[in-house]
Write a protein that holds these residues in place. Structure first.
Motif, PDB file in Angstrom:
ATOM      1  N   THR B   6       0.801  -1.373   0.052  1.00 16.48           N
ATOM      2  CA  THR B   6       0.143   0.098  -0.165  1.00 16.48           C
ATOM      3  C   THR B   6       0.860   1.231  -0.028  1.00 16.48           C
ATOM      4  N   THR B 534      -7.603  -3.297  -8.584  1.00 16.42           N
ATOM      5  CA  THR B 534      -7.055  -2.240  -7.585  1.00 16.42           C
ATOM      6  C   THR B 534      -5.889  -1.442  -8.154  1.00 16.42           C
ATOM      7  N   ARG B 535      -5.879  -0.272  -8.054  1.00 17.48           N
ATOM      8  CA  ARG B 535      -4.977   0.671  -8.389  1.00 17.48           C
ATOM      9  C   ARG B 535      -3.677   0.481  -7.601  1.00 17.48           C
ATOM     10  N   PRO B 539      -6.297   2.815  -3.108  1.00 16.98           N
ATOM     11  CA  PRO B 539      -7.392   3.961  -3.490  1.00 16.98           C
ATOM     12  C   PRO B 539      -6.852   5.232  -3.248  1.00 16.98           C
ATOM     13  N   ARG B 540      -7.127   6.225  -3.973  1.00 13.99           N
ATOM     14  CA  ARG B 540      -6.849   7.644  -3.619  1.00 13.99           C
ATOM     15  C   ARG B 540      -7.967   8.463  -3.941  1.00 13.99           C
ATOM     16  N   THR B 541      -8.138   9.346  -3.047  1.00 16.52           N
ATOM     17  CA  THR B 541      -9.234  10.192  -3.148  1.00 16.52           C
ATOM     18  C   THR B 541      -8.975  11.504  -4.245  1.00 16.52           C
TER      19      THR B 541
END
Lengths: 443, 541
Positions: B6, B534-535, B539-541
């Motif tokens: 991550t 999945t990136r 995940p990013r916002t």
């Protein structure tokens, strides 16, 4: 002139002056030695005959096959010489890159073995070169071969040292030329001629031409490949320069269109390399020399075998305007106007109106599976037929089929343009027909 | 390392710094897809002292993804090696999907349907296998482990081809999963049929692997192969298949030739078209012809550099210039009595025709015994599907191998010895005869003016073994590396990444990370933690 054997006609080829208007050299007379006029068609006739002549009788007694590693002209000459003496001939090669010569050799009765290409998953410990593999094959137990060995045989060089070279001197009134320019293949001709010329005049400058690595010129080795040649000695040449396939074709076109010489690309390369080298010499001159000087290059063979070579590299040189009734003249918009019919409708139409069904695929695919009652006219043949007009009447409807319905649509559009009232194309082709579960037969 | 997956690195700031300063002398790396516009380092005119002579560069052909990573990602790559150790393998999963699409485009151009099976043996990476499962490609598994890996990565049997030597477990799992079996010969067909009956499995689809095809006119010789059934024994093979009709279904025939020669492959494909006809005549319904792999990669940006290099190597072997290799190694060439002998044991590193373009050319070749029509047209007209198994070609531009510089010292003759924290097994380029320059990624982002002069170096591995040279070639770098710098070996994903890596001397085997570019930043995760949905980096916002 009367001869007992065609081999007596080898040698004594003409030396022809190239018109200065063509090459543009101001102070140098350039001559072409027309080796293409040897009876088997090339420079290699001399070496082939000289290497083979003394061994033929013994080879015949022992029932041997004449063998050479050759991609073209040497093989051609040896095949003819072997045939003349009742011997079989085999060429082993990894360089047979001119399909026309391949076919010609087969016609002459030669057997050809092509060595395998380089491994894709490389085994770095496998470093046997084609020459080694070739010699291994010749030395297998039970092999009965008469190997002429052009890359290492001194009689190759000798043929030119005693033939080609002295002929040039004789034709120049007993003087050696100031320059001799030659393409390097087996190095036999350049080495032999250079030796003979230097006996007369040690000052003669010898220019060796090797091919660029990016492409190939028939009969010429590149800078790396010449190192594998036993007859090659860099000391033979005052300079070694490279020529490319484009140079070879440019030179060839000049010889063909301006000089009346039916030269092939090897001769073209020699001409182009010669003019380039000599022009640089003239440009470097401070003042005009007192007397004219001479240069000689070799025209190795004739052009006819190299049409495919030219087509691949310079298709415009062989350009034809497209014929009127040809799919090549259809625009994409025209092609889209074709009437297409899907499989279900086509089946109904066939049942009701019995159109002529033409399958444009190759005969092999047609023989395997086809629509019952269809006629097989392969597309290239159909194209040929249409140039002369409609090959069937206008009253009979026509259904055209190809694998996916693309080419058939173009031909349907062409038939419409030619005035056929009801030519249709099977949408999706035979593939769609099969996928729809419609019957295909083999009979 | 449970949190490693991550981690997110590679930000705007880091990327920008690295871009300007970290690539002294190499210039922008590989501009276009062919790298043709690259303002290359001028091989002439750069002065290097010592016997190695003028620098002979072999610049890698780098497409946009790996070029951008090397240009902008220096800080990220250093951080990754700091954390995960040297050597480190980096894969670019998005690239393999793009490569598969290039092959698919060739299928489309010839109007052919069928499947492109990725030959998994080229790389053990999970990321590449998992990224590809989201495309329409298939997978070629050559071992039980590869098959298990594919099934666990989301592949279903209908998209898997099994090839190579097969033990009973491999064969059973392939049949159980409904994969196609590329059958080597009658014995394998019989073995498969027994398994199908014994375990009540569905009818097994087999592709019959043929070899030793006859040619018309001239005799085209091919290397002897361990695999496949000689084409002239097809009748016996079909007799076997006929006896086991209930258990096996021949869906096609194929070949897999280890050669770069198009002539040999064209002859084999033509032979397969004849074999398909044999199958139909025996009342089978074959659908596909399998043309195997061997489409190749062009590793170098410039043909001219390759030509110059190989000419110079020939000259060196002939004693006409100083040696260009460790101990005068000739890469298969040698001099005997003033004549060059042997054969250049090197992969043709610059190829005009490779990958999808090579397949295109093969399909365009005429078949002399079939009316001279192009092979692709004949496949289409015969209603055959096309199967292909590219390995190396599909992994082109998909990854690189990083090694840390440990020690730099001057040797005699003006060259330097550079010792790396990796060994020859970790970047298998040399083992595959691929000569290509590594790219230097400096530890510190120093201004470009302070980067020094070009240097000739020998690259040494970390094993206590004389032969552990990363390459036997003298490598010309734009400047002398310093301890702490990284050398990036480009384009190693095809067979040159983990194929020959070992635990010899308990040296570490490289970890593998998958990187992904999003906008201006780079993200990464461990290879085994990559999933295509999945990136990388979460995940990013």
């Amino acid at each position: 002139m009367r001869y007992d054997s065609i081999t007596d006609a080898i040698g004594n080829t003409p030396l022809v002056r190239i018109d200065p208007e063509v090459h543009g050299l101001r102070t140098i007379d350039l001559y072409a030695k027309l080796e293409m006029l040897n009876p088997f068609g090339s420079l290699k006739d001399r070496a082939a005959w000289n290497m083979a002549r003394d061994g033929l009788a013994a080879a015949r007694e022992r029932g041997e096959t004449v063998v050479e590693l050759s991609s073209g002209n040497t093989a051609k000459a040896l095949a003819l010489i072997a045939g003349l003496h009742g011997l079989p001939f085999k060429s082993v090669t990894n360089r047979m890159r001119i399909p026309e010569i391949k076919d010609l050799l087969l016609l002459l009765g030669a057997e050809i073995e092509e060595l395998p290409g380089q491994s894709e998953c490389l085994d770095p410990t496998d470093t046997d070169d084609p020459l080694t593999l070739f010699h291994q094959r010749l030395n297998r137990p039970g092999s009965a071969h008469f190997h002429t060995d052009q890359y290492f045989n001194a009689r190759n060089t000798e043929a030119h040292a005693t033939g080609t070279g002295p002929e040039i001197v004789a034709d120049l009134d007993g003087r050696a030329p100031d320059w001799f320019i030659a393409c390097v293949g087996t190095a036999g001709s350049s080495t032999g001629v250079a030796r003979a010329l230097r006996v007369h005049d040690p000052a003669v400058r010898v220019v060796g031409l090797v091919g660029e690595k990016a492409d190939f010129i028939p009969g010429i080795r590149n800078a790396d490949e010449v190192q594998q040649v036993g007859l090659f000695d860099p000391a033979t040449y005052d300079t070694i320069e490279t020529v490319g396939a484009d140079d070879a074709i440019d030179g060839m076109v000049t010889l063909l269109r301006r000089c009346g010489l039916l030269a092939g690309p090897t001769g073209g390369a020699a001409y182009q390399g010669a003019v380039r080298h000599l022009r640089a010499v003239e440009d470097a001159l401070g003042e005009e020399p007192a007397e004219r000087r001479t240069a000689v290059f070799i025209v190795c063979d004739r052009v006819e075998s190299y049409l495919g070579y030219v087509r691949q590299r310079r298709p415009e040189l062989l350009g034809h305007a497209p014929a009127k009734n040809s799919v090549a003249t259809l625009t994409d918009t025209e092609a889209r106007t074709a009437t297409v019919i899907d499989v279900a409708d086509a089946r109904k139409w066939i049942a009701e109106e019995d159109p002529l069904v033409i399958d444009l695929r190759g005969p092999f695919a047609y023989a395997a599976l086809h629509i019952d009652g269809s006629l097989n006219i392969v597309d290239e043949l159909f194209d040929e037929m249409l140039r002369g007009g409609l090959p069937f009447g206008r009253r009979r409807p026509v259904l055209l089929a190809c694998p996916v319905g693309e080419r058939s649509a173009r031909y349907a559009a062409l038939l419409t343009r030619m005035g056929h009232p009801d030519a249709r194309s099977l949408a999706g082709g035979i593939v769609a027909w099969r996928d729809a579960g419609a019957p295909l037969v083999r009979d | 390392m449970s949190t490693a997956g991550t981690n997110t690195a590679g930000t705007n700031t880091a990327g920008t710094n690295a871009a300007g300063a970290d690539m002294p002398g190499t210039g922008p790396v590989g501009a276009g897809p062919e790298g043709a516009d690259t303002p290359g380092r001028d091989p002439a005119g750069t002065d290097v002292a010592g016997a190695a002579g003028e620098p002979l560069h072999l610049e890698p052909r780098l497409e946009q993804r790996p070029a951008a990573l090397l240009e902008e990602g220096g800080t990220l790559l250093h951080a990754l090696v700091d954390a995960l150790g040297s050597p480190l393998n980096v894969v670019l999963p998005d690239q393999i999907a793009e490569n598969a699409e290039r092959f698919r485009a060739v299928f489309r151009r010839h109007r052919l349907t069928g499947r492109i099976f990725y030959a998994h043996k080229a790389n053990r990476s999970s990321a590449l296998v998992r990224r590809l499962v989201t495309t329409d490609a298939g997978l070629d598994a050559a071992s039980l482990g590869e098959l298990q890996h594919a099934l666990a990565s989301g592949w279903t049997g209908d998209r898997i081809m099994t090839t190579g030597p097969k033990d009973p477990e491999f064969l059973w799992l392939a049949a159980r999963a409904g994969a196609v079996v590329n059958a080597d010969g009658p014995a394998e067909v019989e073995q498969a049929a027994r398994l199908v009956r014994a375990y009540g499995l569905p009818r097994l689809r087999v592709v019959l692997r043929l070899s030793g095809f006859d040619t018309s006119g001239t005799t085209v010789l091919s290397r002897r192969s361990r695999f496949g059934t000689p084409a002239r024994s097809l009748k016996d093979l079909l007799d076997t298949v006929d006896r086991h009709r209930d258990a096996v279904e021949p869906t096609g025939v194929g070949y897999h030739l280890d050669t770069t020669s198009l002539d040999e492959k064209a002859a084999a494909l033509e032979g397969c078209l004849h074999a398909m006809e044999e199958l139909r005549a025996r009342d089978f319904s074959p659908r596909a012809v399998d043309v195997g792999g061997g489409f190749g990669i062009s590793y170098l940006a410039h043909a001219g550099q390759w030509d110059r290099y190989t000419t110079a190597l020939t000259q060196a072997v002939m004693g006409r210039r100083p040696p260009m290799t460790w101990d005068g190694h000739g890469y298969g060439l040698r001099m005997e009595n003033g004549t060059l002998k042997g054969a250049l044991g090197l992969y043709p590193a610059h190829r005009h025709l490779a990958g999808a373009g090579y397949l295109d050319e093969l399909l365009s070749r005429p078949a002399p015994t079939l009316g001279g029509r192009p092979l692709g047209t004949l496949l289409l007209e015969g209603l055959h599907e096309l199967y292909a198994e590219p390995g190396r070609a599909l992994t082109d531009q998909c990854g690189l191998t990083l090694g840390r510089v440990l020690d730099v010292r001057a040797a005699d003759r003006g060259e330097h010895l550079v010792r790396l924290a990796m060994n020859a097994g970790d970047a298998g380029l040399e083992d595959h005869g691929v000569l290509v320059d590594p790219v230097v990624l400096p530890r510190d982002a120093t201004p470009t003016t302070a980067t020094g002069r070009p240097a000739a170096v020998h690259l040494m591995g970390n094993l206590c073994l004389e032969s552990d040279l990363i390459t036997r070639r003298t490598v010309h770098l734009p400047r002398l590396p310093r301890p702490g710098d990284l050398l990036a070996f480009p384009n190693t994903a095809g067979y040159c990444m983990d194929f020959g890596a070992t635990h010899a001397q308990r040296q570490p085997v490289a970890r593998k990370v998958a990187v992904h570019r999003e906008g201006e930043s780079w993200h990464w995760c461990l290879d085994e933690q990559y999933w295509p949905i999945t990136r990388p980096g979460g995940p990013r916002t």
